[in-house]
Every structure is written in structure tokens, then in C-alpha cells.
Design an enzyme around this catalytic site. Structure first.
Site, PDB file in Angstrom:
ATOM      1  N   PHE A 140       0.847  -1.192   0.000  1.00 47.41           N
ATOM      2  CA  PHE A 140       0.000   0.000   0.000  1.00 47.41           C
ATOM      3  C   PHE A 140       0.884   1.243   0.000  1.00 47.41           C
ATOM      4  O   PHE A 140       1.792   1.361   0.815  1.00 47.41           O
ATOM      5  CB  PHE A 140      -0.920   0.021   1.228  1.00 47.41           C
ATOM      6  CG  PHE A 140      -1.862   1.198   1.214  1.00 47.41           C
ATOM      7  CD1 PHE A 140      -2.998   1.181   0.409  1.00 47.41           C
ATOM      8  CD2 PHE A 140      -1.603   2.344   1.966  1.00 47.41           C
ATOM      9  CE1 PHE A 140      -3.865   2.277   0.364  1.00 47.41           C
ATOM     10  CE2 PHE A 140      -2.462   3.436   1.919  1.00 47.41           C
ATOM     11  CZ  PHE A 140      -3.590   3.402   1.119  1.00 47.41           C
ATOM     12  N   ASP A 225       9.093   2.682   1.405  1.00 47.85           N
ATOM     13  CA  ASP A 225       7.942   3.412   1.925  1.00 47.85           C
ATOM     14  C   ASP A 225       7.865   3.121   3.421  1.00 47.85           C
ATOM     15  O   ASP A 225       7.416   2.050   3.841  1.00 47.85           O
ATOM     16  CB  ASP A 225       6.674   2.950   1.193  1.00 47.85           C
ATOM     17  CG  ASP A 225       5.418   3.624   1.739  1.00 47.85           C
ATOM     18  OD1 ASP A 225       5.476   4.215   2.838  1.00 47.85           O
ATOM     19  OD2 ASP A 225       4.372   3.527   1.072  1.00 47.85           O
ATOM     20  N   LYS A 254       2.620   9.824   8.367  1.00 49.25           N
ATOM     21  CA  LYS A 254       1.965   9.323   9.578  1.00 49.25           C
ATOM     22  C   LYS A 254       2.639   9.831  10.866  1.00 49.25           C
ATOM     23  O   LYS A 254       2.463  10.993  11.191  1.00 49.25           O
ATOM     24  CB  LYS A 254       1.889   7.786   9.538  1.00 49.25           C
ATOM     25  CG  LYS A 254       0.929   7.287   8.429  1.00 49.25           C
ATOM     26  CD  LYS A 254       0.345   5.919   8.691  1.00 49.25           C
ATOM     27  CE  LYS A 254      -0.844   5.647   7.795  1.00 49.25           C
ATOM     28  NZ  LYS A 254      -0.573   4.897   6.577  1.00 49.25           N
TER      29      LYS A 254
HETATM   30  C1  LIG Z   1      -0.829   5.275   5.174  1.00 52.89           C
HETATM   31  C2  LIG Z   1       0.156   4.877   4.168  1.00 52.89           C
HETATM   32  C3  LIG Z   1       0.326   5.598   2.968  1.00 52.89           C
HETATM   33  C4  LIG Z   1      -0.579   6.743   2.587  1.00 52.89           C
HETATM   34  O1  LIG Z   1      -0.446   7.838   3.441  1.00 52.89           O
HETATM   35  P1  LIG Z   1      -1.551   9.006   3.364  1.00 52.89           P
HETATM   36  O2  LIG Z   1      -1.069  10.008   4.346  1.00 52.89           O
HETATM   37  O3  LIG Z   1      -2.861   8.385   3.704  1.00 52.89           O
HETATM   38  O4  LIG Z   1      -1.547   9.519   1.974  1.00 52.89           O
HETATM   39  C5  LIG Z   1       1.305   5.195   2.103  1.00 52.89           C
HETATM   40  N1  LIG Z   1       2.105   4.145   2.386  1.00 52.89           N
HETATM   41  C6  LIG Z   1       1.985   3.439   3.515  1.00 52.89           C
HETATM   42  C7  LIG Z   1       2.911   2.308   3.780  1.00 52.89           C
HETATM   43  C8  LIG Z   1       0.996   3.763   4.430  1.00 52.89           C
HETATM   44  O5  LIG Z   1       0.851   3.031   5.546  1.00 52.89           O
END
Ligand SMILES: *Cc1c(COP(=O)(O)O)cnc(C)c1O
Length: 405
Positions: A140, A225, A254
Site C-alpha cells: 500500500f 515506503d 503518519k
Molecule cells: C498510510 C500509508 C500511505 C498513505 O499515506 P496518506 O497520508 O494516507 O496519503 C502510504 N504508504 C503506507 C505504507 C501507508 O501506511
């Protein structure tokens, strides 16, 4: 102060786009790892705003930082730089492999920047044939069209017309598949160093090291990421440090803002040189309020006390979950690391993670899910031990209520 309009959960369905289906509870205030709703019911928070509130709610240092900055200057745009952004960038580069930082407002935007940078870097240094981006199933990376297409769940990217191209997906932890797919056309490999949304899947050591080697072999960039895994969540400032595998680009969001929207893309001086003036940008990115909060979060999180505390609290929660499982026999495994932990429902309770989440809320505990079979805890990194004890007791009541129908 003027009297505010009374609002209820019903209003959501009347005025909001229906892309979310929020709980009936409306939280109105929080302190540490406790939250109170409109009816003054108290909840213990094991959800942390989806791995965001790394210092709990209304941490005095963060309230202090935002208040101080709110009384100075809120926004200037990138026509000029600002002191909080410079200080946070300096701290991030001092603490990591990176020498350059780009600020955004969210995780998806940070990843969007990372992917655009990788493509531009490949074009600048190797030519237009080098455009393939490889990512992993169940991964994700956010909800913009580029990032959701790189994410490994077609259900999220289908139905919006033509997708950005040259993006391939393989199974996480399948080094042989990656080896077979990579070539001099590969521009970048993007991965989470532990898949969050996709079910808390840990990489094997061999896999992460192998991905790095394959990227080196094919002159491809490795993008980590760390939006969910980073900023202390797994017990290190960033998970790459613990894995001893250095990416070329790292994204953070986050927990970086502790509850205030901010994202960052970190990279090396050489790679960063492809994002020349005018190639990419954001009006709000690097906003002084956001960066002032980020700096305050970092000053607290990047300390041995907090990072070691994460490892101790992990043991406390795992022990508690094992005790619950010994009584009720509902979990087949406890996935995750640090304070991103996921009890996996066994065969008998398959597809019922949402029910456990709902039962937890009914018993005064906020938890998350990661797919249909995994319950996810992502509490504050400084959650007091007594709140863990109380939260686990509530979780046990929730488990008992589901088990007993
Ligand atoms: C939450 C998340 C995102 C997206 O972040 P947003 O602030 O919602 O755009 C991308 N990558 C990972 C691994 C995430 O957990």
C-alpha cells in the site's frame, strides 16, 4: 466564542461523500492514550489514528510547539523557505542516510514525489527505456492515481480509467520472481519494509538484502515506503536502520506529524539533483506549522528511551495477547513488530476482523484491522503501561463477546 452547531453521526451521511463508513462514535477530546466521545464515554486508544499519534493525544510538547509556531507565522509557501522546515530537514538528514529532503502533506504525496523523482532520475541518467517500476502485491502506497497503481491491490486502483503504465507487481518475499523480472529497464523497486495495510507481512532478511543487491546490479533505485514503519513505530527511527539495508529514497509521513498532516521524501544529494527547480512542488509542503510539530515529534521519538520503550511495550502486548489466546483460542499468529502488532484470526474466525474491531469499540477500546483476518494495534509509542493493561483487559472482554456470540 460563538456557540457551535450541535452535530451527530447522522449528519455524516447527509453532508459527506460516502467513501468512508465511520463508526458511530464521535471522539471529541483526547489525552495521552485515552479518548472521550460526545457522550463522555472513555476509550483506550490502541489505534493511534492509524499509526499516526505516536505520542498520543495532545502531548504537551506538541501542543507547545504548535502554539508557539501558531503565534509566529503559519504559511509562506515555497516562494520563501522557513525556519521550522530548515530545522526539521537538518535533523532528518543528520539522523539518516539522506542528504536531501522534500516536504509534502501526506504519505501519498511523499510517494508521488518519490516515484516522479525515480522516473526523472532514470531519464536523466539512463534514458527513456528505463521506466519500469516494480512493487509488491498487498503493498500500500497511498491513494493518488500513481501511488494507488503502484500499490498491490487492484481493487483500489481499478475503475478510474487508464492507469499510469510500466508498473509490475510480484509477491512480497519472492526474490526469484524479482530476479526474473528485473532488467536494465527497471527504474525502481518500491516496497514497505513491513507491509502494513496489506496484513502486517514481515520481509525475510534474505529478501530485503536480495532486493538491494538486485537494484545495485540493474542500476535501479530502491524506494522504502516507511510511512507506517517509520518514526519509531517498529523500534528504530526508521526500519532500514534495523534491517541494515539502505534505500536510495525513503518516504515518511503518519507518525512524523504525530497527528498534524506532513510527509517527507528523503534521498541522496546525487539523486535529488534530478528534481531541479520547477520540476515538482506543493503549495503547503514544508508548511511552518507542520514542520514545527514534526521537529517536536522527532526530538522526543529519536531518543533511546522512546525507541527502547517500544520494544518493551511490544513484549508486554504480545504476552497479553498470548494469554488471551490461551483462554479463547482465536489467533493463529501475532504478526508485526514494535508497536505495529497484528493478532491473526485462526480458521474458525476467518473474515471476522471487523467484528472484533466493533466489539472492542463497544468495550471501550479503539483498534484497527489490516484486511479481513488481522486485527491491528498501532498505539502511541509512549502509551503508559497501565493503559496497555487496561486496553488488553478490554480487548479480552471484546474477544469473549465475539467467541460467546
Ligand atoms: C498510510 C500509508 C500511505 C498513505 O499515506 P496518506 O497520508 O494516507 O496519503 C502510504 N504508504 C503506507 C505504507 C501507508 O501506511
Amino acid at each position: 466564542m460563538s456557540e457551535k452547531m450541535q452535530v451527530t453521526r447522522e449528519l455524516f451521511d447527509e453532508v459527506m461523500v460516502p467513501n468512508y463508513a465511520p463508526s458511530n462514535i464521535i471522539p471529541v477530546r483526547g489525552e495521552g492514550s485515552r479518548v472521550w466521545d460526545q457522550n463522555d464515554n472513555e476509550l483506550i486508544d490502541f489505534a493511534g489514528g492509524i499509526a499516526v499519534n505516536c505520542l498520543g493525544h495532545c502531548h504537551p510538547a506538541l501542543v507547545g510547539a504548535i502554539t508557539e509556531q501558531a503565534n509566529k507565522i503559519w504559511h509562506v509557501s515555497n516562494i520563501m523557505t522557513n525556519e521550522p522546515a530548515l530545522r526539521l530537514a537538518k535533523k532528518l538528514t543528520d539522523a539518516t542516510f539522506a542528504d536531501r529532503v522534500y516536504f509534502a502533506n501526506s504519505g501519498a504525496e511523499s510517494n508521488e514525489a518519490a516515484l516522479k523523482l525515480a522516473r526523472r532520475w532514470a531519464l536523466d541518467n539512463h534514458g527513456s527505456h528505463k521506466e519500469q517500476i516494480i512493487a509488491f502485491k498487498q503493498g500500500f502506497h497511498g491513494r493518488t492515481f500513481f501511488t494507488v497503481t503502484v500499490g498491490g491491490q487492484e481493487a483500489y486502483s481499478d475503475g478510474f480509467g487508464p492507469k499510469p503504465g510500466a508498473i509490475d507487481h510480484i509477491e512480497y518475499n519472492d526474490l526469484a520472481a524479482l530476479k526474473a523480472l528485473m532488467s536494465d529497464k527497471t527504474c525502481a523497486v518500491m516496497m514497505e519494509p513491513l507491509q502494513g495495510e496489506g496484513g502486517l507481512n514481515s520481509p525475510t532478511n534474505e529478501f530485503v538484502k536480495g532486493v538491494r543487491e538486485l537494484c545495485n546490479e540493474h542500476n535501479a533505485l530502491l524506494i522504502f515506503d516507511e510511512i507506517q514503519t517509520g518514526f519509531g513505530r517498529l523500534g528504530s527511527l526508521y526500519e532500514y536502520i534495523d534491517l541494515e539495508v539502505i534505500p536510495d529514497i525513503l518516504t515518511s509521513a503518519k507518525s512524523l506529524g504525530g497527528g498534524f498532516p506532513i510527509g517527507a521524501m528523503l534521498t541522496t544529494k546525487d539523486i535529488a539533483s534530478s528534481l531541479k527547480a520547477g520540476t515538482h512542488g506543493s503549495t503547503y509542503g514544508g508548511n511552518p506549522l507542520a514542520c514545527a510539530v514534526g521537529e517536536a515529534v522527532m526530538d522526543i521519538v529519536n531518543t533511546p528511551e522512546v525507541l527502547n520503550g517500544v520494544k518493551e511495550k511490544e513484549i508486554q502486548i504480545r504476552t497479553g495477547l498470548e494469554a488471551i489466546n490461551a483462554k479463547y483460542n482465536v489467533f493463529s499468529d501475532i504478526r508485526g513488530k514494535g508497536l505495529l502488532l497484528g493478532p491473526v484470526l485462526n480458521e474458525q474466525y476467518h473474515n471476522r476482523a471487523g467484528e472484533f474491531m466493533k466489539a472492542s469499540a463497544d468495550h471501550g477500546l479503539m483498534v484497527l484491522v489490516a484486511g479481513a483476518n488481522v486485527i491491528r494495534f498501532a498505539p502511541s509509542l509512549v502509551i503508559p503501561n497501565e493503559d496497555i493493561v487496561e486496553g488488553l483487559a478490554k480487548f479480552e472482554q471484546a474477544v469473549a463477546s465475539v467467541v460467546n456470540g
